[in-house]
Write a protein that holds these residues in place. Structure first.
Motif, PDB file in Angstrom:
ATOM      1  N   ILE A 198       0.869  -0.869  -0.426  1.00 52.33           N
ATOM      2  CA  ILE A 198      -0.408   0.031   0.110  1.00 52.33           C
ATOM      3  C   ILE A 198       0.602   1.683  -0.206  1.00 52.33           C
ATOM      4  CG2 ILE A 198      -1.483   1.371   1.048  1.00 52.33           C
ATOM      5  CD1 ILE A 198      -2.233  -1.259   0.699  1.00 52.33           C
ATOM      6  N   ARG A 199       0.902   1.659  -1.019  1.00 53.18           N
ATOM      7  CA  ARG A 199       1.513   3.569  -1.383  1.00 53.18           C
ATOM      8  C   ARG A 199       0.702   4.538  -1.414  1.00 53.18           C
ATOM      9  NH1 ARG A 199       4.496   4.490  -5.452  1.00 53.18           N
ATOM     10  NH2 ARG A 199       4.168   3.422  -7.434  1.00 53.18           N
ATOM     11  N   ARG A 200       1.100   5.630  -1.153  1.00 53.70           N
ATOM     12  CA  ARG A 200       0.662   6.686  -1.352  1.00 53.70           C
ATOM     13  C   ARG A 200       1.260   7.468  -2.727  1.00 53.70           C
ATOM     14  NH1 ARG A 200      -0.347  12.833   1.182  1.00 53.70           N
ATOM     15  NH2 ARG A 200      -1.053  13.536  -0.047  1.00 53.70           N
ATOM     16  N   VAL A 201       0.786   7.723  -3.844  1.00 57.02           N
ATOM     17  CA  VAL A 201       1.106   8.083  -4.734  1.00 57.02           C
ATOM     18  C   VAL A 201       0.654   8.952  -5.623  1.00 57.02           C
ATOM     19  CG1 VAL A 201       0.931   5.414  -5.593  1.00 57.02           C
ATOM     20  CG2 VAL A 201      -0.972   6.906  -6.502  1.00 57.02           C
ATOM     21  N   GLY A 202       1.013  10.322  -7.007  1.00 58.01           N
ATOM     22  CA  GLY A 202       1.273  10.604  -7.377  1.00 58.01           C
ATOM     23  C   GLY A 202       0.721  10.660  -9.142  1.00 58.01           C
ATOM     24  N   PRO A 250      -2.946  20.371  -5.327  1.00 53.64           N
ATOM     25  CA  PRO A 250      -2.383  19.043  -4.716  1.00 53.64           C
ATOM     26  C   PRO A 250      -2.582  18.751  -3.393  1.00 53.64           C
ATOM     27  CG  PRO A 250      -1.115  20.907  -5.784  1.00 53.64           C
ATOM     28  CD  PRO A 250      -1.741  20.757  -5.699  1.00 53.64           C
ATOM     29  N   ASP A 251      -2.023  19.610  -2.888  1.00 54.28           N
ATOM     30  CA  ASP A 251      -2.349  19.071  -0.889  1.00 54.28           C
ATOM     31  C   ASP A 251      -4.280  18.745  -0.652  1.00 54.28           C
ATOM     32  OD1 ASP A 251      -3.689  21.848  -1.063  1.00 54.28           O
ATOM     33  OD2 ASP A 251      -2.560  22.767   0.015  1.00 54.28           O
ATOM     34  N   ARG A 252      -4.647  19.087  -1.517  1.00 48.09           N
ATOM     35  CA  ARG A 252      -6.101  18.545  -0.858  1.00 48.09           C
ATOM     36  C   ARG A 252      -6.401  17.397  -0.787  1.00 48.09           C
ATOM     37  NH1 ARG A 252      -8.514  21.710   2.139  1.00 48.09           N
ATOM     38  NH2 ARG A 252      -7.544  24.022   2.539  1.00 48.09           N
ATOM     39  N   LEU A 253      -5.700  16.536  -2.130  1.00 49.91           N
ATOM     40  CA  LEU A 253      -5.764  15.397  -3.292  1.00 49.91           C
ATOM     41  C   LEU A 253      -4.722  14.214  -2.502  1.00 49.91           C
ATOM     42  CD1 LEU A 253      -7.957  13.786  -4.104  1.00 49.91           C
ATOM     43  CD2 LEU A 253      -6.595  14.104  -6.189  1.00 49.91           C
ATOM     44  N   ALA A 254      -4.999  12.753  -1.697  1.00 42.79           N
ATOM     45  CA  ALA A 254      -3.957  12.161  -1.672  1.00 42.79           C
ATOM     46  C   ALA A 254      -4.802  10.615  -1.941  1.00 42.79           C
ATOM     47  CB  ALA A 254      -3.856  11.509   0.007  1.00 42.79           C
ATOM     48  N   ILE A 255      -3.913  10.060  -3.501  1.00 44.57           N
ATOM     49  CA  ILE A 255      -4.143   8.941  -3.583  1.00 44.57           C
ATOM     50  C   ILE A 255      -3.041   7.759  -2.779  1.00 44.57           C
ATOM     51  CG2 ILE A 255      -4.392   7.886  -5.758  1.00 44.57           C
ATOM     52  CD1 ILE A 255      -4.505  10.274  -7.035  1.00 44.57           C
ATOM     53  N   PHE A 256      -3.776   6.519  -2.828  1.00 43.24           N
ATOM     54  CA  PHE A 256      -3.519   5.200  -2.655  1.00 43.24           C
ATOM     55  C   PHE A 256      -3.344   4.378  -3.712  1.00 43.24           C
ATOM     56  CE2 PHE A 256      -3.839   8.270   1.199  1.00 43.24           C
ATOM     57  CZ  PHE A 256      -2.349   7.562   1.865  1.00 43.24           C
ATOM     58  N   THR A 257      -2.680   3.454  -3.638  1.00 46.21           N
ATOM     59  CA  THR A 257      -3.294   2.648  -4.017  1.00 46.21           C
ATOM     60  C   THR A 257      -2.315   1.302  -3.834  1.00 46.21           C
ATOM     61  OG1 THR A 257      -0.649   2.349  -5.915  1.00 46.21           O
ATOM     62  CG2 THR A 257      -2.988   3.451  -6.313  1.00 46.21           C
ATOM     63  N   ALA A 258      -2.848  -0.122  -4.496  1.00 53.11           N
ATOM     64  CA  ALA A 258      -2.393  -1.298  -3.448  1.00 53.11           C
ATOM     65  C   ALA A 258      -1.468  -1.900  -4.876  1.00 53.11           C
ATOM     66  CB  ALA A 258      -3.783  -2.394  -2.924  1.00 53.11           C
ATOM     67  N   GLU A 259      -0.465  -2.561  -4.288  1.00 59.50           N
ATOM     68  CA  GLU A 259       0.222  -3.180  -5.978  1.00 59.50           C
ATOM     69  C   GLU A 259       0.518  -4.256  -5.032  1.00 59.50           C
ATOM     70  OE1 GLU A 259       2.748  -0.243  -7.559  1.00 59.50           O
ATOM     71  OE2 GLU A 259       1.324   1.533  -7.354  1.00 59.50           O
ATOM     72  N   ALA A 278      -5.493  -2.614  -6.979  1.00 54.69           N
ATOM     73  CA  ALA A 278      -6.412  -1.964  -6.035  1.00 54.69           C
ATOM     74  C   ALA A 278      -6.453  -0.243  -5.771  1.00 54.69           C
ATOM     75  CB  ALA A 278      -6.934  -2.202  -4.510  1.00 54.69           C
ATOM     76  N   ALA A 279      -7.095   0.784  -5.806  1.00 55.29           N
ATOM     77  CA  ALA A 279      -6.752   2.079  -5.178  1.00 55.29           C
ATOM     78  C   ALA A 279      -7.794   3.173  -4.982  1.00 55.29           C
ATOM     79  CB  ALA A 279      -6.567   2.886  -7.054  1.00 55.29           C
ATOM     80  N   ALA A 280      -7.601   4.225  -3.912  1.00 57.65           N
ATOM     81  CA  ALA A 280      -8.496   5.079  -3.368  1.00 57.65           C
ATOM     82  C   ALA A 280      -7.819   6.222  -2.713  1.00 57.65           C
ATOM     83  CB  ALA A 280      -9.103   4.028  -2.194  1.00 57.65           C
ATOM     84  N   GLY A 284     -11.790  -9.674  -0.834  1.00 61.03           N
ATOM     85  CA  GLY A 284     -11.722 -10.833   0.725  1.00 61.03           C
ATOM     86  C   GLY A 284     -10.313 -10.949   1.092  1.00 61.03           C
ATOM     87  N   ARG A 285      -9.762 -10.259   0.907  1.00 61.84           N
ATOM     88  CA  ARG A 285      -8.037  -9.964   1.560  1.00 61.84           C
ATOM     89  C   ARG A 285      -7.623  -9.060   2.643  1.00 61.84           C
ATOM     90  NH1 ARG A 285      -3.873 -12.689  -2.971  1.00 61.84           N
ATOM     91  NH2 ARG A 285      -5.607 -13.529  -3.849  1.00 61.84           N
ATOM     92  N   GLY A 286      -8.767  -7.963   3.476  1.00 57.66           N
ATOM     93  CA  GLY A 286      -8.572  -6.502   3.148  1.00 57.66           C
ATOM     94  C   GLY A 286      -7.862  -5.091   3.309  1.00 57.66           C
ATOM     95  N   ILE A 287      -8.072  -5.667   1.843  1.00 60.60           N
ATOM     96  CA  ILE A 287      -7.606  -4.432   0.580  1.00 60.60           C
ATOM     97  C   ILE A 287      -8.523  -3.509   0.700  1.00 60.60           C
ATOM     98  CG2 ILE A 287      -6.554  -3.569  -1.284  1.00 60.60           C
ATOM     99  CD1 ILE A 287      -5.374  -6.319  -1.675  1.00 60.60           C
TER     100      ILE A 287
END
Length: 256
Positions: free
Chosen positions: A121-125, A159-168, A175-177, A201-204
């Motif tokens: 899980i990491r924060r991305v741009g 850019p300071d008002r949006l934080a994007i995360f992915t599961a890789e 997954a992304a959110a 079903g894996r808690g992501i």
């Protein structure tokens, strides 16, 4: 408690967030509308009973029709007058799927649960947007390029008002959110949360909620809000979110 959350929603979430670069917000009487994005957007106060509702609807059709653009009118289940959906349908608006508005207090939400070792899980741009669009398109079975345009526009505008995360895993986005930090400093809104079927079903999803809640907490926000689908609502309720109302987009499109 639900009444307090609904009151907070009506006070803080009847406006709009930061529009994409090149788009703008303008007022039409009691309504706010966003112009210049993938489609127009209209929102209003809880009660429009003291206004000529049909005239307001017709004005939006005329405005966006002149631009050759579709427009979404965001309704809530407790809006007044109660026949607002009927009036929108009579004017040619079509309902999209109804979602449940759920709200959680940031301090009440659980910490991130561990996921399997092969998931990161990491924060991305902006560099991750093409992979996110590819994943979303696979999940929904249609071209989700508009999501990429939305994310890129928000990052460019604030850019300071949006934080994007992915599961890789193995270099693939599964997954992304993302979380939008609203200007009111009270509510942060959670969006996305799509996961490829093989990785559900894996808690992501739960972990993506937790990491976004942590971002909101670090910035001093009190509440998280989600327009939840029928699939995500049970998970969010187990995490401590409370349903307060429903929301249904009504969309008008110009004639072909």
């Amino acid at each position: 408690m639900t009444e307090d959350l609904l009151a907070a929603y009506d006070e803080h979430l009847r406006g709009v967030g930061v529009p994409a670069r090149g788009a703008w917000i303008e007022r039409d009487g009691p309504l706010l509308r966003v112009v210049g994005e993938q489609r127009g957007f209209v929102t209003g106060p809880r009660d429009l009973s003291g206004h000529d509702v049909d005239a307001l609807i017709a004005a939006q059709v005329a405005f966006f029709g002149a631009r050759g653009e579709a427009v979404e009118w965001k309704t809530r289940g407790h809006d007044l007058p109660g026949d607002l959906p009927d009036r929108l349908r009579a004017a040619g608006f079509v309902a999209e799927p109804t979602e449940t508005v759920v709200i959680g207090r940031v301090t009440d939400l659980p910490a991130a649960a561990p996921v399997s070792d092969d998931v990161v899980i990491r924060r991305v741009g902006g560099e991750a947007i093409p992979a996110i669009v590819a994943m979303e398109s696979q999940v929904w079975g249609r071209d989700c390029g508009f999501i990429g345009e939305h994310l890129a526009g928000r990052l460019a505008a604030a850019p300071d008002r949006l934080a994007i995360f992915t599961a890789e895993t193995g270099g693939q986005v599964v997954a992304a959110a993302w979380v939008a930090l609203r200007e009111d400093g009270v509510f942060a809104s959670l969006w996305g949360g799509s996961t490829l079927e093989a990785w559900r079903g894996r808690g992501i999803y739960r972990t993506l909620v937790a990491v976004r809640a942590r971002v909101a907490a670090e910035h001093g926000y009190r509440y998280l809000q989600v327009d939840a689908s029928d699939d995500s609502r049970p998970i969010l309720e187990r995490l401590g979110f409370s349903p307060v109302t429903t929301t249904t987009p009504y969309v008008w499109s110009p004639p072909a």
